[in-house]
Each structure stands twice: as C-alpha cells, then as structure tokens.
Design an enzyme around this catalytic site. Structure first.
Site, short mmCIF file in Angstrom:
data_model
loop_
_atom_site.label_atom_id
_atom_site.label_comp_id
_atom_site.label_asym_id
_atom_site.label_seq_id
_atom_site.Cartn_x
_atom_site.Cartn_y
_atom_site.Cartn_z
N THR A 180 0.86 -1.18 0.00
CA THR A 180 0.00 0.00 0.00
C THR A 180 0.90 1.23 0.00
O THR A 180 2.05 1.17 0.46
CB THR A 180 -0.89 0.06 1.25
OG1 THR A 180 -0.04 0.10 2.39
CG2 THR A 180 -1.80 -1.13 1.35
N GLU A 326 -5.65 -3.59 -1.23
CA GLU A 326 -6.08 -4.80 -0.52
C GLU A 326 -7.22 -5.54 -1.23
O GLU A 326 -7.53 -6.67 -0.91
CB GLU A 326 -6.56 -4.43 0.89
CG GLU A 326 -5.49 -3.97 1.86
CD GLU A 326 -5.19 -2.48 1.75
OE1 GLU A 326 -5.48 -1.88 0.68
OE2 GLU A 326 -4.66 -1.92 2.72
N LYS A 432 -15.23 15.91 13.07
CA LYS A 432 -16.35 15.79 14.00
C LYS A 432 -16.59 17.15 14.63
O LYS A 432 -15.77 17.64 15.41
CB LYS A 432 -16.06 14.73 15.06
CG LYS A 432 -17.25 13.83 15.24
CD LYS A 432 -16.95 12.59 16.04
CE LYS A 432 -18.21 11.74 16.12
NZ LYS A 432 -18.06 10.55 16.89
N TRP A 437 -20.72 14.31 12.48
CA TRP A 437 -19.79 14.18 11.36
C TRP A 437 -20.10 15.18 10.27
O TRP A 437 -21.26 15.35 9.86
CB TRP A 437 -19.89 12.79 10.74
CG TRP A 437 -19.26 11.72 11.55
CD1 TRP A 437 -18.43 11.87 12.62
CD2 TRP A 437 -19.43 10.31 11.35
NE1 TRP A 437 -18.06 10.64 13.10
CE2 TRP A 437 -18.66 9.67 12.34
CE3 TRP A 437 -20.11 9.52 10.44
CZ2 TRP A 437 -18.58 8.29 12.44
CZ3 TRP A 437 -20.05 8.15 10.53
CH2 TRP A 437 -19.28 7.54 11.53
P1 ADP Z 1 -3.69 4.36 0.07
O1 ADP Z 1 -4.46 3.79 1.25
O2 ADP Z 1 -2.28 4.52 0.38
O3 ADP Z 1 -4.33 5.59 -0.54
P2 ADP Z 1 -4.92 2.64 -1.91
O4 ADP Z 1 -4.62 3.07 -3.29
O5 ADP Z 1 -5.03 1.21 -1.65
O6 ADP Z 1 -3.76 3.23 -1.04
O7 ADP Z 1 -6.20 3.45 -1.43
C1 ADP Z 1 -7.43 2.90 -1.10
C2 ADP Z 1 -8.30 3.98 -0.55
O8 ADP Z 1 -8.58 4.97 -1.56
C3 ADP Z 1 -9.67 3.53 -0.12
O9 ADP Z 1 -9.64 2.97 1.17
C4 ADP Z 1 -10.46 4.82 -0.17
O10 ADP Z 1 -10.29 5.60 0.99
C5 ADP Z 1 -9.86 5.54 -1.34
N1 ADP Z 1 -10.70 5.36 -2.53
C6 ADP Z 1 -10.50 4.54 -3.56
N2 ADP Z 1 -11.49 4.68 -4.49
C7 ADP Z 1 -12.35 5.61 -4.01
C8 ADP Z 1 -13.57 6.18 -4.47
N3 ADP Z 1 -14.09 5.85 -5.65
N4 ADP Z 1 -14.18 7.08 -3.67
C9 ADP Z 1 -13.66 7.45 -2.49
N5 ADP Z 1 -12.51 6.95 -2.00
C10 ADP Z 1 -11.85 6.04 -2.76
#
Ligand code: ADP
Length: 546
Positions: A180, A326, A432, A437
């Site tokens: 990640t 993941e 918050k 929220w």
């Molecule tokens: P990192 O956690 O380092 O950013 P990732 O690329 O695995 O690495 O990111 C996954 C995260 O990206 C998700 O948990 C979410 O928070 C965000 N994410 C991915 N796609 C979307 C989406 N379409 N809308 C909102 N958030 C998104």
C-alpha cells in the site's frame, strides 16, 4: 464433478499466444510521440525468453522479483513471465520516499529488480540500502549508473533460450505482491494468488463492471505499480483487448494525443489526471476523444462536477469505481440503473457504486453493530471475497484490520436499499464538529462544482466551541478569482448549513500522494506548522444570506 482446472496466469499467457494473438501492445517511447508496437503473439514469445533467462539465473518458485517501471511492453512481459515461472511479481512504487522504498524491497526480500533507464537515478540512490538484491536489469539503453551487478533487458533476452516448460503451479500460490502506498506508517504488503488474480480478471469483463472485451483498446493511465493497474493488464490478456502503454508521459497533452491517434476506447485514471485532461480538452476543443466508450475513475472520490463536465462537454463517460490495494482493487462499481435519467442517473454515478459479484460488503458502526442498507446509517465499510486480502504479508501488527475474513477498509460509508455505496470520508480524515460528522468528501464535491475552483480539500481545524470545524483548502483556476463569501454563498442549499466552513485557505496546489490523491496528512502538517494562510469568515461582522 468438474475438472479441477488450476486458475493460474498460464491461462492468460496461453490465450495471448493463441486466441488473442492479434491484439497489440503499443508503447509511447518519446515526448515526440515515437511508439513501438508488438502483437500479443510476439509479446508471448518474449515472455518465454524472459522466463527462460530468469530460470537460468536460478530464479524460481517463491522468489520475489521487483519491478521499478512505468507502464510499457516490457512491464507487461514481466507481469506474465515472473508469475508463470512461479516467482512473485513485486511492483515497486517509483514515487515512494527512499527509506520506504528500501524498507519495501528488503521486507519483500527481492532478489532481482527490473528498472526503467529513466528511473535509474532514483534507484541507484537506494541501491546501497538493498540487502537482498543480487541483480539489476535495466530496461532501455540509457546509463546504468551505479547499479551493480547489472545487465540490460535486451541483452538478457538476446542471450536467452525460451523456457522449455512452465512449472505447474498451485492456484493458491502467490503471483504478485504490492505494498500500500503507506499514507500511514510503513507500507503493508498485499499478496495476490494466481487464483485471486484470475478471478479478478474475469470480473473486469462483466458487463456491469468494466466490460473489457476484444474490441477494446485500453489505455491504463493508472500505473502498473498502483494496485496492478486496476487489473487491466491481465484482463486485456484474457479477453484480447489491446493495450496502449503511456510510459512516463502522464501529462494531459501526450495522453490526449495517444487517445486520438490510437483510437483508445477505454482509459482509466485517478480523478486528478482526469481533471488535467478536462482542462486540456477545454483549451483544445478540436481534440477528438470520441473513440472512448468508458473512462473508469477511482482511487479517490470523483467530484460529480468533473464527471458532468467530461460527459457533457467532451462526450467522455466516467465510470466511478472504488477499490484498494487490498481488494485487487475492483470492489464497487457505479453503473446506474438502466432506466435512471437526469438527476437520478447522476446520483447513482456519483456514488461509489454497487459491490461487484463475489464481493460481499457490510457497514459496521463504532460499537460493532452491522447497519441496515437504508441510505442513512453510516459506519465502516467492510468487504470480503476471493480477491480481497485476509491479512498483510509478514505483518502481525495489522491483524486488527481484519475481522474473520472481513477487511476493515477504514472508509466510512452508507449503503442505500439498491446497494449503492456512498463514502463520506476515510476514518482518519473524519471531521467531528459539535459531536456530529461533517463529510469532507461532500464539501469538496460541492466546492469543486464552483466554476472558479480547480481543486478543494477539506480538513479539520481545531475549534474551541465545536472541537473541530472544517477548513476548506482551495485551488482556483488560473486567472479566476473567488472570495470566501462567494464560496460560502455557493454552498448554501447544497450542504447542511452548519457544515459550511468559516475557514478557508487559498493554496497554489493541494499536495498529492505518490499515486496522485489529495494528501491530507501533509495539509494537516502545514496547518500545524502555520504554513497555511487561513482566512476566517467572521460570522458576527459579516452576513451572508444563509
Ligand atoms: P492508500 O491507502 O495509500 O491511498 P490505496 O490506493 O489502496 O492506497 O487506497 C485505497 C483507498 O482509496 C480507499 O480505502 C479509499 O479511501 C480511497 N478510494 C478509492 N477509491 C475511491 C472512491 N471511488 N471514492 C472514495 N474513495 C476512494
């Protein structure tokens, strides 16, 4: 009972060699537009050579082989050769900080690293810290720098004899490893098995997801080091879609030129890239991007204003999707109901979407209670399925991210009765205010709907009375102006009254993570360090029509 057919990536390679032999791989090589082309059959033959070369060097089952590269034909060859000899393809994120990069390569115990010549200057600085690497292989004919021992990719292939037979591999063996991007703490490794990768590739072909098919010409703008380029490389191999690889040319101008000249049907990228493309298209109304049938976008919430502008002004239909490293990453895809028109269609398209087949999803509140799908109840989104990680690679500290097979995503969401998921925040970004929220995602979307606003990122700012209040960090379009009052007026009626920020900071740009997402961690640090010039709207002294 059916034949217990092993779900391995050999099947993808076989189809590239035979049924999909005519599909092509195009790679953009220079800023002037020079390209190379090869058929899938030619690529498959080179994969055999690469596999042979690796085997001769004693690389085999279970060994990790790193790549440090942009999207190219060679990177596709590596995507196939490494898993098909039973080794593990480890895609290294080229934008990690040096210490993180060294940590990741050492943690994975990479034995070989393949590197683009343009990236040698970055890797050579980290090379002395790498504990397990025995060989560097440089792709291209640029300088190999201080990398040692080193061989060139072309020489490796020229001297190789094709692999005689690929080993039989257990479908549950590891095929790939991706860390990640580490927005918090050290990067965590996610292992993908052959089986999970093949099932995930099948999912990319479904009509309600990406519908990848033989008539597609796919431009994966999303890098191969970011969540497997969203599975598009293997899906293209399986279904016979051509791949147009942009190399290191990820700016709007070369991308649009590629789309035009290669008649790209499918282009996938994070929102910040689509914002750049939109600005470019607005400035060049003659550009012809009509070949695009679908433009998947995710990695961060897609502002509805961006989707509408691309579709209404340029005929580019964005498909919003959610995923994580993941989750391989395909998890949730926003196809609107067939009969939805107007606002109903945009509402569905701007949600994150519905879970794709074989992905199960639930919303769990802070007390651990599973929430109803009523479009209101919010909580952490949890997912599980055959391509969703059930743990991190050699990492016990993060066991709390998993709950009996469920991955705790850290995203806060609600689900409506039709199964459309709406993410309001990441749990670490939550604001918050007075015990309630405030959705930063919604505020950002509405701010970005203002035509002077190019980017908006909302973070929490400490507040004596409400503990936290939202602070809007805004980037304006070049040559455009907007006052705090105008922006506040714009939000009236669009979001709850008490969400409307009093504090604004006009910034030159929103800091981005290594994969182009808004980096709120950096913004929060800038706020703490007093680097943001915050303008406060004084509610007592000035009145807006609330
Ligand atoms: P990192 O956690 O380092 O950013 P990732 O690329 O695995 O690495 O990111 C996954 C995260 O990206 C998700 O948990 C979410 O928070 C965000 N994410 C991915 N796609 C979307 C989406 N379409 N809308 C909102 N958030 C998104």
């Amino acid at each position: 009972m059916q034949h217990d057919f092993p779900l391995t990536l050999h099947h993808v390679l076989d189809r590239m060699r035979t049924l999909n032999a005519d599909a092509e791989v195009v790679t953009l090589r220079t800023a002037e537009g020079t390209r190379t082309r090869a058929t899938f059959a030619e690529v498959a033959a080179r994969v055999d050579l690469l596999a042979g070369a690796l085997q001769v060097r004693g690389i085999g089952e279970g060994d990790r082989v790193g790549t440090f590269a942009w999207n190219s034909q060679e990177h596709i060859e590596l995507y196939l050769a490494i898993p098909c000899i039973g080794s593990v393809l480890h895609t290294l994120n080229i934008r990690l900080f040096p210490e993180q990069l060294a940590y990741v390569a050492n943690h994975a115990r990479d034995r070989v690293i393949f590197v683009d010549d343009s990236l040698v200057p970055i890797l050579e600085k980290v090379a002395p810290l790498l504990e397990t690497v025995e060989l560097f292989v440089v792709i291209g004919d640029g300088p190999t720098g201080a990398l040692e021992p080193v061989v060139r990719y072309d020489d490796l292939l020229a001297e190789a004899t094709p692999v005689q037979a690929y080993p039989q591999i257990d479908e549950r063996a590891a095929a790939a490893l991706c860390y990640t991007s580490g927005t918090t703490g050290n990067p965590k490794g996610v292992l993908y098995s052959h089986r999970s990768t093949l099932l995930h590739s099948m999912a990319a072909g479904l009509a309600d997801t990406f519908g990848v098919n033989r008539s597609d010409r796919i431009l994966p703008i999303v890098p191969q080091f970011h969540a497997n380029a969203w599975g598009l490389i293997y899906a293209a191999g399986l279904f016979g879609a051509s791949l147009i690889q942009p190399g290191r040319f990820l700016q709007a101008e070369p991308l649009v030129a590629l789309i035009e000249s290669e008649k790209v049907t499918f282009a996938a990228a994070v929102p910040t890239i689509w914002m750049d493309i939109l600005n470019h298209l607005d400035a060049h109304p003659d550009a012809d991007v009509s070949s695009i049938r679908l433009a998947p976008c995710g990695g961060a919430a897609v502002p509805p204003a961006l989707m509408k502008a691309l579709e209404e002004r340029h005929g580019v239909e964005i498909l919003h999707a959610w995923g994580m490293t993941e989750t391989s990453p395909l998890g949730v895809v926003a196809r609107p109901p067939a009969d939805a028109v107007g606002d109903a269609r945009w509402s569905a398209k701007s949600s994150q979407g519905r879970p794709v087949p074989l992905v199960e999803l639930r919303i769990v509140d802070e007390e651990g209670v599973v929430q109803p799908w009523d479009g209101v109840a919010a909580g952490e989104m949890q997912v599980r399925g055959p391509w969703i990680a059930s743990g991190y690679y050699l990492n016990d500290e993060s066991a709390d991210r998993f709950d009996q097979g469920w991955l705790r995503t850290g995203d806060v969401a609600s689900v409506d009765p039709q199964g459309y998921v709406r993410i309001s925040d990441r749990s670490k970004d939550i604001i918050k205010s007075g015990g309630e929220w405030v959705s930063s995602v919604e505020l950002e979307n509405e701010l970005m709907a203002h035509d002077a606003v190019r980017e908006a990122a909302v973070i929490a700012i400490p507040d004596e009375r409400y503990t936290e209040r939202p602070l809007a960090c805004v980037v304006l379009h070049e040559g455009r102006a907007a006052t705090v009052n105008e922006l506040r007026d714009h939000l009236v009626g669009r979001v709850a009254k008490w969400w409307i920020p009093e504090s604004f900071a006009f910034v030159a740009e929103v800091p981005k993570t290594s994969v182009g997402k808004f980096d709120k961690k950096v913004l929060r640090q800038q706020l703490t360090d007093g680097e943001l010039s915050v303008q406060r709207y004084d509610t007592a002294a000035q009145q807006v029509s609330l």
